[in-house]
Design a protein around this motif. Structure first.
Motif, PDB file in Angstrom:
ATOM      1  N   SER A 186       0.825  -1.209   0.000  1.00  0.00           N
ATOM      2  CA  SER A 186       0.000   0.000   0.000  1.00  0.00           C
ATOM      3  C   SER A 186       0.856   1.255   0.000  1.00  0.00           C
ATOM      4  CB  SER A 186      -0.929  -0.014   1.224  1.00  0.00           C
ATOM      5  OG  SER A 186      -1.566   1.231   1.404  1.00  0.00           O
ATOM      6  N   LEU A 187       1.848   1.286   0.888  1.00  0.00           N
ATOM      7  CA  LEU A 187       2.746   2.440   0.993  1.00  0.00           C
ATOM      8  C   LEU A 187       3.495   2.687  -0.312  1.00  0.00           C
ATOM      9  CD1 LEU A 187       4.297   4.640   2.510  1.00  0.00           C
ATOM     10  CD2 LEU A 187       5.707   2.844   3.542  1.00  0.00           C
ATOM     11  N   LEU A 242       4.300   5.833  -5.166  1.00  0.00           N
ATOM     12  CA  LEU A 242       4.602   5.893  -6.596  1.00  0.00           C
ATOM     13  C   LEU A 242       3.552   6.710  -7.339  1.00  0.00           C
ATOM     14  CD1 LEU A 242       5.792   2.211  -7.205  1.00  0.00           C
ATOM     15  CD2 LEU A 242       7.178   4.296  -7.413  1.00  0.00           C
ATOM     16  N   ALA A 243       2.282   6.587  -6.922  1.00  0.00           N
ATOM     17  CA  ALA A 243       1.224   7.382  -7.542  1.00  0.00           C
ATOM     18  C   ALA A 243       1.421   8.865  -7.249  1.00  0.00           C
ATOM     19  CB  ALA A 243      -0.139   6.912  -7.035  1.00  0.00           C
ATOM     20  N   PHE A 259       7.583  14.154  -1.721  1.00  0.00           N
ATOM     21  CA  PHE A 259       6.843  13.285  -0.799  1.00  0.00           C
ATOM     22  C   PHE A 259       6.739  11.865  -1.350  1.00  0.00           C
ATOM     23  CE2 PHE A 259       5.620  17.376   0.889  1.00  0.00           C
ATOM     24  CZ  PHE A 259       5.486  17.134   2.253  1.00  0.00           C
ATOM     25  N   GLY A 260       6.562  11.736  -2.661  1.00  0.00           N
ATOM     26  CA  GLY A 260       6.495  10.403  -3.244  1.00  0.00           C
ATOM     27  C   GLY A 260       7.787   9.632  -3.075  1.00  0.00           C
ATOM     28  N   SER A 261       8.923  10.293  -3.245  1.00  0.00           N
ATOM     29  CA  SER A 261      10.230   9.634  -3.104  1.00  0.00           C
ATOM     30  C   SER A 261      10.449   9.161  -1.673  1.00  0.00           C
ATOM     31  CB  SER A 261      11.346  10.592  -3.514  1.00  0.00           C
ATOM     32  OG  SER A 261      11.228  10.952  -4.876  1.00  0.00           O
ATOM     33  N   PHE A 262      10.106  10.001  -0.693  1.00  0.00           N
ATOM     34  CA  PHE A 262      10.235   9.592   0.707  1.00  0.00           C
ATOM     35  C   PHE A 262       9.409   8.337   0.975  1.00  0.00           C
ATOM     36  CE2 PHE A 262      11.389  14.092   2.236  1.00  0.00           C
ATOM     37  CZ  PHE A 262      12.735  13.779   2.222  1.00  0.00           C
ATOM     38  N   GLY A 263       8.210   8.274   0.402  1.00  0.00           N
ATOM     39  CA  GLY A 263       7.354   7.112   0.613  1.00  0.00           C
ATOM     40  C   GLY A 263       7.941   5.842   0.036  1.00  0.00           C
ATOM     41  N   ILE A 309      10.543   0.539   1.213  1.00  0.00           N
ATOM     42  CA  ILE A 309      11.643  -0.435   1.148  1.00  0.00           C
ATOM     43  C   ILE A 309      12.130  -0.766   2.557  1.00  0.00           C
ATOM     44  CG2 ILE A 309      14.005  -0.799   0.353  1.00  0.00           C
ATOM     45  CD1 ILE A 309      13.301   1.008  -2.055  1.00  0.00           C
ATOM     46  N   VAL A 310      12.320   0.271   3.382  1.00  0.00           N
ATOM     47  CA  VAL A 310      12.745   0.056   4.779  1.00  0.00           C
ATOM     48  C   VAL A 310      11.714  -0.782   5.527  1.00  0.00           C
ATOM     49  CG1 VAL A 310      13.229   1.204   6.972  1.00  0.00           C
ATOM     50  CG2 VAL A 310      14.093   2.184   4.835  1.00  0.00           C
TER      51      VAL A 310
END
Length: 423
Positions: free
Chosen positions: A95-96, A101-102, A184-188, A193-194
């Motif tokens: 989900s995250l 990515l969206a 914000f998308g990149s942080f998500g 991954i973490v």
């Protein structure tokens, strides 16, 4: 009630994890929930820049915001049922990654249909699968301090909305609205991954060998049970009124302050969200304390606190809209948030007073679905009315929905609560 849904005390099916892991899980979910709320809000903050850059109308911008909430409302009950059957670690991680990515891809949008598909349907669809599994997983791992863990997790809502207003406004103003979505998308994606690396795969809380009948419970079966409880109808309709106000406020308040008081995008994005959510943070703590104090002897007290929160908050919605002074508007935003917090503090607890334990998660999913599908129309309607009536009138009219919601809950307390709690 259907006997197949009766439940007895069951032994825990989850392994015991060390305290360090339980708190690490809470921290990871807090940041995920932070991004869940932030990614949902940044569109509203940079909305004036998108309008100017792409020439979209107010109605089209409102439609984009409504599409996200409509999608969320349609999928959240499905998410609740899936969360009882499959690994919540996998559900949450996917989900995250999906909504992040969206969000990142939204920065590439140039047309209305692209925004509806990526910002509305994809982002809203991904976010819908977060809350049911996250709350379930946290409750399971923090069984001894459940209230504390869930309260800490809930604070991510307020921080996510406040900081997204500040950060997205600044980034959009100085570097372009696209980069706010990229950031914000990149942080998500990184957090996703973490999350997969650090969180252990789990077994759903309701093990098939322990509750074979409960595993077979369908959405239709749960709906047939709760439809016989008018209190649930009243709480759901009141929740829809609250969502209608909240989604409309979150979508259009930054634009309202920028246009009315000539604020910069950064200032409007911050002030429109900061004062309200500081009030909501305090209100949640206050409302929970008040309700817990009286609910021991009078369970309907939770509903009464909610009804009072909506009723007392209504005048401040009107005041924040019509005030000609920024200072008065900020005070009104704070008080609106304070009493909204009273309502928020008992949304789940009030429902649980009249719904059997074995179907509470599913019932809450259905409640969310109904409320968000109704409430999602708010940004679209305000966008349609903006060119003729203006945002001042549109936002001021939201006060009426708080009054209506308060009346619905009061009706449940007076006429239906006692019977529905006993059956």
């Amino acid at each position: 009630m259907n006997k197949s849904l009766e439940i007895k005390s069951l032994p825990s099916t989850s392994p015991v994890f060390p305290a360090s892991y339980r708190w690490e899980l809470l921290a990871l979910l807090w940041f995920a929930f932070f991004l869940n709320q932030a990614d949902r809000q940044i569109f509203s903050v940079v909305l004036p820049l998108i309008r100017k850059d792409l020439g979209l109308t107010d109605a089209e911008l409102g439609l984009i915001a409504s599409a996200l909430v409509w999608t969320y409302g349609l999928l959240v009950p499905i998410a609740g049922f899936i969360g009882d059957r499959y690994s919540r670690r996998n559900i949450l991680g996917i989900s995250l990654l999906f909504w992040s990515l969206a969000t990142l891809s939204t920065g590439f949008c140039t047309t209305l249909i692209q925004f509806v598909l990526l910002r509305g349907i994809a982002t809203g669809g991904g976010e819908a699968f977060y809350a049911p599994s996250a709350n379930s997983l946290l409750s399971e791992h923090h069984s001894q301090n459940k209230s504390l863990a869930l309260s800490i997790h809930q604070t991510a809502v307020y921080f996510g909305i406040i900081l997204s207003g500040l950060i997205a406004g600044y980034v959009g103003e100085h570097y372009g609205w696209q980069r706010a979505f990229f950031l914000f998308g990149s942080f998500g994606v990184i957090l996703g991954i973490v999350f997969f690396v650090r969180v252990k795969k789990d077994t759903p809380a309701i093990a098939k060998e322990l509750l074979p009948d409960t595993q077979a419970v369908s959405v239709a079966q749960v709906a047939r049970i709760i439809v016989k409880k008018p209190t649930v109808w009243m709480l759901t309709l009141a929740f829809a009124c609250m969502v209608f106000v909240n989604v409309g406020y979150l979508t259009w308040m930054p634009s309202f302050l920028a246009e009315k008081f000539g604020q910069s995008l950064t200032e409007a994005g911050f002030t429109s969200l900061f004062y309200h959510h500081v009030g909501a943070f305090l209100g949640v703590l206050m409302g929970a304390k008040i309700a817990d104090s009286f609910a021991k002897t009078k369970p309907q007290s939770r509903l009464i606190v909610q009804a009072l929160g909506l009723l007392l908050g209504a005048p401040f919605i009107y005041l924040m809209s019509v005030s000609l002074s920024p200072s008065v508007t900020y005070v009104a935003l704070f008080c609106f948030g304070l009493f909204r917090g009273w309502y928020d503090s008992n949304i789940v607890a009030s429902l649980y007073e009249v719904v059997a334990p074995q179907i509470r998660s599913s019932a809450y999913g259905l409640m969310l679905a109904c409320a968000f599908l109704v409430g999602a129309t708010s940004p679209f309607l305000l966008g349609i009315l903006k060119p003729t009536l203006g945002l001042t009138t549109g936002l001021a009219s939201l006060a009426g929905f708080y009054v209506l919601g308060s009346g619905l809950i009061a009706t449940a307390v007076v006429w239906f609560f006692k019977h529905d709690k006993e059956t």
